[in-house]
Design a protein around this motif. Sequence first.
Motif, PDB file in Angstrom:
ATOM      1  N   ASP A  48      33.852  50.237  32.024  1.00 22.10           N
ATOM      2  CA  ASP A  48      33.609  49.436  33.111  1.00 22.10           C
ATOM      3  C   ASP A  48      33.306  49.299  34.417  1.00 22.10           C
ATOM      4  OD1 ASP A  48      33.550  47.181  31.460  1.00 22.10           O
ATOM      5  OD2 ASP A  48      35.585  46.726  31.379  1.00 22.10           O
TER       6      ASP A  48
ATOM      7  N   ILE B  77      35.680  37.786  46.244  1.00 19.10           N
ATOM      8  CA  ILE B  77      33.987  37.192  45.194  1.00 19.10           C
ATOM      9  C   ILE B  77      33.238  36.248  45.835  1.00 19.10           C
ATOM     10  CG2 ILE B  77      33.502  35.413  43.548  1.00 19.10           C
ATOM     11  CD1 ILE B  77      33.812  38.081  41.752  1.00 19.10           C
TER      12      ILE B  77
ATOM     13  N   ARG C 200      28.348  44.490  26.413  1.00 19.46           N
ATOM     14  CA  ARG C 200      28.796  44.089  27.391  1.00 19.46           C
ATOM     15  C   ARG C 200      28.869  43.970  28.800  1.00 19.46           C
ATOM     16  NH1 ARG C 200      31.967  49.524  26.874  1.00 19.46           N
ATOM     17  NH2 ARG C 200      33.361  49.306  29.093  1.00 19.46           N
TER      18      ARG C 200
ATOM     19  N   ASN D 233      29.546  48.895  36.525  1.00 20.35           N
ATOM     20  CA  ASN D 233      29.779  48.153  37.625  1.00 20.35           C
ATOM     21  C   ASN D 233      28.531  48.152  38.376  1.00 20.35           C
ATOM     22  OD1 ASN D 233      31.561  45.323  37.687  1.00 20.35           O
ATOM     23  ND2 ASN D 233      32.704  46.682  36.510  1.00 20.35           N
TER      24      ASN D 233
ATOM     25  N   MET E 164      26.663  40.337  29.454  1.00 22.36           N
ATOM     26  CA  MET E 164      27.949  39.893  29.415  1.00 22.36           C
ATOM     27  C   MET E 164      28.325  39.805  31.119  1.00 22.36           C
ATOM     28  SD  MET E 164      29.213  38.057  27.465  1.00 22.36           S
ATOM     29  CE  MET E 164      29.484  37.700  25.474  1.00 22.36           C
ATOM     30  N   LEU E 165      28.093  41.426  31.336  1.00 19.97           N
ATOM     31  CA  LEU E 165      28.957  41.789  33.412  1.00 19.97           C
ATOM     32  C   LEU E 165      27.556  41.084  33.975  1.00 19.97           C
ATOM     33  CD1 LEU E 165      31.692  42.701  33.659  1.00 19.97           C
ATOM     34  CD2 LEU E 165      29.846  45.441  34.144  1.00 19.97           C
TER      35      LEU E 165
ATOM     36  N   ARG F 199      35.607  40.552  38.117  1.00 21.81           N
ATOM     37  CA  ARG F 199      34.243  41.351  36.914  1.00 21.81           C
ATOM     38  C   ARG F 199      34.081  41.333  35.926  1.00 21.81           C
ATOM     39  NH1 ARG F 199      29.756  44.812  40.092  1.00 21.81           N
ATOM     40  NH2 ARG F 199      28.673  43.563  41.797  1.00 21.81           N
ATOM     41  N   ASN F 200      35.003  41.916  35.163  1.00 14.76           N
ATOM     42  CA  ASN F 200      35.500  42.693  34.721  1.00 14.76           C
ATOM     43  C   ASN F 200      36.573  41.308  33.289  1.00 14.76           C
ATOM     44  OD1 ASN F 200      34.250  44.958  34.471  1.00 14.76           O
ATOM     45  ND2 ASN F 200      36.019  45.986  35.427  1.00 14.76           N
TER      46      ASN F 200
ATOM     47  N   TYR G 215      31.706  38.581  49.206  1.00 13.59           N
ATOM     48  CA  TYR G 215      31.117  39.568  48.552  1.00 13.59           C
ATOM     49  C   TYR G 215      29.734  38.124  47.856  1.00 13.59           C
ATOM     50  CZ  TYR G 215      28.364  43.100  46.131  1.00 13.59           C
ATOM     51  OH  TYR G 215      27.490  44.079  45.753  1.00 13.59           O
TER      52      TYR G 215
ATOM     53  N   LEU H 221      36.565  37.979  34.122  1.00 12.95           N
ATOM     54  CA  LEU H 221      35.452  37.101  33.449  1.00 12.95           C
ATOM     55  C   LEU H 221      34.760  37.398  32.751  1.00 12.95           C
ATOM     56  CD1 LEU H 221      34.423  36.349  36.701  1.00 12.95           C
ATOM     57  CD2 LEU H 221      36.182  34.568  36.156  1.00 12.95           C
ATOM     58  N   LYS H 222      34.116  38.700  32.608  1.00  7.69           N
ATOM     59  CA  LYS H 222      33.235  39.567  31.396  1.00  7.69           C
ATOM     60  C   LYS H 222      34.057  38.979  30.078  1.00  7.69           C
ATOM     61  CE  LYS H 222      33.759  43.221  30.147  1.00  7.69           C
ATOM     62  NZ  LYS H 222      33.526  44.594  29.979  1.00  7.69           N
TER      63      LYS H 222
ATOM     64  N   LEU I 266      36.169  43.982  43.302  1.00  6.87           N
ATOM     65  CA  LEU I 266      35.820  42.971  42.813  1.00  6.87           C
ATOM     66  C   LEU I 266      35.029  43.487  41.502  1.00  6.87           C
ATOM     67  CD1 LEU I 266      32.776  41.524  43.488  1.00  6.87           C
ATOM     68  CD2 LEU I 266      32.156  43.568  44.438  1.00  6.87           C
ATOM     69  N   HIS I 267      35.271  44.849  40.887  1.00  7.69           N
ATOM     70  CA  HIS I 267      34.703  45.113  39.628  1.00  7.69           C
ATOM     71  C   HIS I 267      35.856  44.713  38.692  1.00  7.69           C
ATOM     72  CE1 HIS I 267      32.566  48.428  40.650  1.00  7.69           C
ATOM     73  NE2 HIS I 267      31.691  47.802  41.872  1.00  7.69           N
TER      74      HIS I 267
ATOM     75  N   LYS J 204      35.900  47.662  46.514  1.00  8.41           N
ATOM     76  CA  LYS J 204      35.462  47.318  45.498  1.00  8.41           C
ATOM     77  C   LYS J 204      36.042  47.178  43.722  1.00  8.41           C
ATOM     78  CE  LYS J 204      31.311  50.238  46.616  1.00  8.41           C
ATOM     79  NZ  LYS J 204      30.895  51.780  47.077  1.00  8.41           N
TER      80      LYS J 204
ATOM     81  N   ASP K 260      25.519  47.774  40.882  1.00  8.07           N
ATOM     82  CA  ASP K 260      26.038  47.203  42.044  1.00  8.07           C
ATOM     83  C   ASP K 260      24.661  47.976  42.831  1.00  8.07           C
ATOM     84  OD1 ASP K 260      27.179  45.668  42.291  1.00  8.07           O
ATOM     85  OD2 ASP K 260      28.832  46.955  42.845  1.00  8.07           O
TER      86      ASP K 260
ATOM     87  N   VAL L 160      28.158  37.341  33.946  1.00  7.52           N
ATOM     88  CA  VAL L 160      28.880  37.039  35.016  1.00  7.52           C
ATOM     89  C   VAL L 160      28.677  36.966  37.135  1.00  7.52           C
ATOM     90  CG1 VAL L 160      31.162  37.899  36.332  1.00  7.52           C
ATOM     91  CG2 VAL L 160      30.861  37.611  33.570  1.00  7.52           C
TER      92      VAL L 160
ATOM     93  N   LEU M  98      26.794  30.521  43.259  1.00  3.13           N
ATOM     94  CA  LEU M  98      28.214  30.210  43.468  1.00  3.13           C
ATOM     95  C   LEU M  98      27.803  29.407  44.691  1.00  3.13           C
ATOM     96  CD1 LEU M  98      31.074  31.673  43.632  1.00  3.13           C
ATOM     97  CD2 LEU M  98      30.706  30.154  42.940  1.00  3.13           C
TER      98      LEU M  98
ATOM     99  N   LEU N 274      28.347  34.802  39.346  1.00  2.00           N
ATOM    100  CA  LEU N 274      28.411  34.333  40.583  1.00  2.00           C
ATOM    101  C   LEU N 274      27.739  34.534  42.333  1.00  2.00           C
ATOM    102  CD1 LEU N 274      30.522  36.753  40.020  1.00  2.00           C
ATOM    103  CD2 LEU N 274      31.957  35.155  40.418  1.00  2.00           C
TER     104      LEU N 274
END
Lengths: 175, 188
Positions: free
Chosen positions: A6, B139, A38, A10, A41-42, B171-172, B142, B174-175, B167-168, B164, A14, A45, A52, A49
């Motif tokens: 993961d 979250i 995967r 990520n 999906m990420l 996200r994970n 950021y 939520l995923k 943050l990761h 970091k 980024d 997300v 927002l 976000l």
Amino acid sequence: MIELSDEILNNYIDGELDPYKLSELREHLKNSESDSLRLAMLQKVHRELGKLEPLEVSNNFTCIVMSKLQKKSKVFRMDRFFIFSISIVFLIILLAIICFLFLMSFSQQSDTAQNVRVINNYLIFITNVSSSLKGLMTQKNISIIGSILSFSIIIAGYLFLENQRHAKRNLSKIL
Amino acid sequence: MKNLTDIEIIASVKKGNHSDYTLLIDKYKNKEFSLLVRMLKNEMESEEILQDCFLKAFKSLDNFRQESKFSTWFYRIVYNTALTRLSSKKREIELEMSSLENHLDIKSEYDYQETEQKDVSKFIHKLIEQLPVKYASVINMYYLDNMSCEEISQAMETSLANIKVMLHRSRNALKDQLIKNNYAEEIL
């Protein structure tokens, strides 16, 4: 073949992957449906976000803060003015006493010999005061003085707290 | 509407133009409010605390040395005030914030309703509300305030690596919930 954690996904989102890892990841994703899912999906997300929206405070929020600010600074100014005026009054009284004493002694005594005598008298007076204070500082007296001082401090503390409480009540009334 | 930078506004306020402080309030009130609501989960309380934070910041403007951005400095005030409020309410934030070793696990109370609707956005937004305080703060800063991880680490007084990781992990988490609730088809 890279092990797709993961963290790598990520970092990819980024934009923190180095070119070597990036090409390796792209190759890997071509052959792996589950890892592509995967990542998708990420990314979803991440996109969601990014959408927002900030929540909104009530309409008169700024007015409330500014009126609180004005009232607070008014009370602060009043406090400062009060302390300043009290200090000035005390200072003036002190200066007046000192000036009066000097004027009294020097206006009545014109020649130098008499001035010296006056100064000597002051010195004798100060010596007498200090010796009587020294006499007070015996073991028995010191405990009495200590008790009186402690009592005064407690009374002063109580009065100070009462004053603070009163000021706080007034402030909350204003606010 | 004046178009001044934060530093110019602060300089003007320090000179005695207190009304210019409204520019700072208007600029940051909603973003900070969002952060507080995500941390405290209560809008009225958040608004009260935000008012206090603006008063506190005004009082401390002389101490602002411009070593960091005003936003970062103010975020630190808001964040620390919220944490103090949380701890005074005896919430077990330390446990909830979960040390970095703990697995971030959020459950969806909305699985049943949302699975029928298949509204991914709504689903994700509901899940954010369940994130632990620190994660939700990261979250918010950021994505909503476009702060960099470095700025967030300054505001939260935590290391950059921790930010970091948080943050990761957010996200994970939520995923994982998306996968668990069969949203794959909607997304692909």
